[in-house]
Design a protein around this motif. Structure first.
Motif, mmCIF file in Angstrom:
data_model
loop_
_atom_site.group_PDB
_atom_site.id
_atom_site.type_symbol
_atom_site.label_atom_id
_atom_site.label_comp_id
_atom_site.label_asym_id
_atom_site.label_seq_id
_atom_site.Cartn_x
_atom_site.Cartn_y
_atom_site.Cartn_z
ATOM 1 N N ARG A 2 -8.386 2.502 -27.150
ATOM 2 C CA ARG A 2 -9.737 1.708 -26.650
ATOM 3 C C ARG A 2 -9.490 0.530 -25.964
ATOM 4 N N CYS A 3 -8.133 0.231 -25.529
ATOM 5 C CA CYS A 3 -7.782 -1.197 -24.752
ATOM 6 C C CYS A 3 -7.948 -1.082 -23.326
ATOM 7 N N ARG A 4 -8.548 -2.021 -22.562
ATOM 8 C CA ARG A 4 -9.166 -2.116 -21.327
ATOM 9 C C ARG A 4 -7.563 -2.061 -20.481
ATOM 10 N N ALA A 5 -6.716 -2.704 -21.007
ATOM 11 C CA ALA A 5 -5.507 -2.672 -20.143
ATOM 12 C C ALA A 5 -4.786 -1.289 -20.144
ATOM 13 N N HIS A 6 -4.437 -1.302 -18.734
ATOM 14 C CA HIS A 6 -3.708 0.127 -18.358
ATOM 15 C C HIS A 6 -2.466 -0.076 -19.048
ATOM 16 N N PRO A 64 -2.000 -8.802 -25.145
ATOM 17 C CA PRO A 64 -1.411 -9.713 -26.338
ATOM 18 C C PRO A 64 -1.584 -9.102 -27.647
ATOM 19 N N ARG A 65 -2.956 -8.348 -27.723
ATOM 20 C CA ARG A 65 -3.027 -7.956 -29.288
ATOM 21 C C ARG A 65 -2.022 -6.936 -29.623
ATOM 22 N N PHE A 66 -1.902 -5.831 -28.714
ATOM 23 C CA PHE A 66 -1.139 -5.017 -28.826
ATOM 24 C C PHE A 66 0.312 -5.525 -29.331
ATOM 25 N N ARG A 67 0.777 -6.351 -28.366
ATOM 26 C CA ARG A 67 2.070 -6.843 -28.938
ATOM 27 C C ARG A 67 2.191 -7.717 -30.015
ATOM 28 N N ALA A 68 1.038 -8.178 -30.371
ATOM 29 C CA ALA A 68 1.033 -8.983 -31.714
ATOM 30 C C ALA A 68 1.208 -8.114 -32.821
ATOM 31 N N GLY A 69 0.730 -6.760 -32.774
ATOM 32 C CA GLY A 69 0.819 -5.775 -33.665
ATOM 33 C C GLY A 69 1.933 -5.208 -34.107
ATOM 34 N N VAL A 70 3.297 -5.546 -33.291
ATOM 35 C CA VAL A 70 4.411 -5.088 -33.525
ATOM 36 C C VAL A 70 5.690 -6.020 -33.691
ATOM 37 N N PRO A 99 -3.170 -7.763 -36.475
ATOM 38 C CA PRO A 99 -3.911 -8.429 -35.580
ATOM 39 C C PRO A 99 -4.500 -7.416 -34.629
ATOM 40 N N ILE A 100 -4.325 -6.325 -34.655
ATOM 41 C CA ILE A 100 -4.707 -5.184 -33.677
ATOM 42 C C ILE A 100 -6.157 -4.660 -34.454
#
Length: 145
Positions: A111-115, A121-127, A140-141
């Motif tokens: 769903r993320c709008r970032a290609h 940042p939320r994706f990175r926080a998830g790992v 946090p994702i």
């Protein structure tokens, strides 16, 4: 399959029924998980109880149990039975948490709008827990960036 409890199944019939090679059934017998009857010619004959044991073994293996753990599961008098089973439950809970976190990460990426997911940042926080080696907390994702 046409066999009934009065006419137990052969190793080939059981192997076909469970989509297993016959050597797997023989191995499970050699480690004590199965105890099929033998006919007059010495051939293995699997009755209903052995069929149920095979289904339990398959389900347990799919859940990540080792053959040693399965042996304990099937032996109600095994020493340390409850401890072995509790450790397995703890392992299942840990794997379920990791699967849930992976699902959340994948759903977020979808769903993320970032290609470039690496820039999110939320994706990175998830790992971050994996990177730092810390115990995972709630992911946090949850919402797309």
């Amino acid at each position: 399959m046409k066999s009934s409890p009065e006419h137990p199944w052969s190793v080939d019939e059981v192997a076909e029924r469970f989509d297993l090679p016959t050597n797997v059934l023989r191995h499970w017998e050699s480690v004590g998980l199965l105890r099929p009857e033998r006919d007059a010619a010495g051939r293995r004959r699997y009755g209903e109880d052995e069929i149920v044991r095979i289904a339990i073994i398959q389900r347990s293996k799919l859940a990540g149990m080792t053959l040693e753990q399965i042996a304990v599961l099937l032996d109600d008098s095994a020493r340390g039975r409850h401890e072995v089973l509790q450790r397995h439950l703890d392992d299942i809970d840990k794997r379920m948490l990791e699967m849930q976190r992976s699902r959340e990460m994948t759903e977020h990426a979808l769903r993320c709008r970032a290609h470039d997911i690496m820039a999110c940042p939320r994706f990175r926080a998830g790992v971050s827990d994996v990177i730092t080696g810390l115990e995972p907390s709630r992911s946090p994702i949850e919402t797309p960036a």
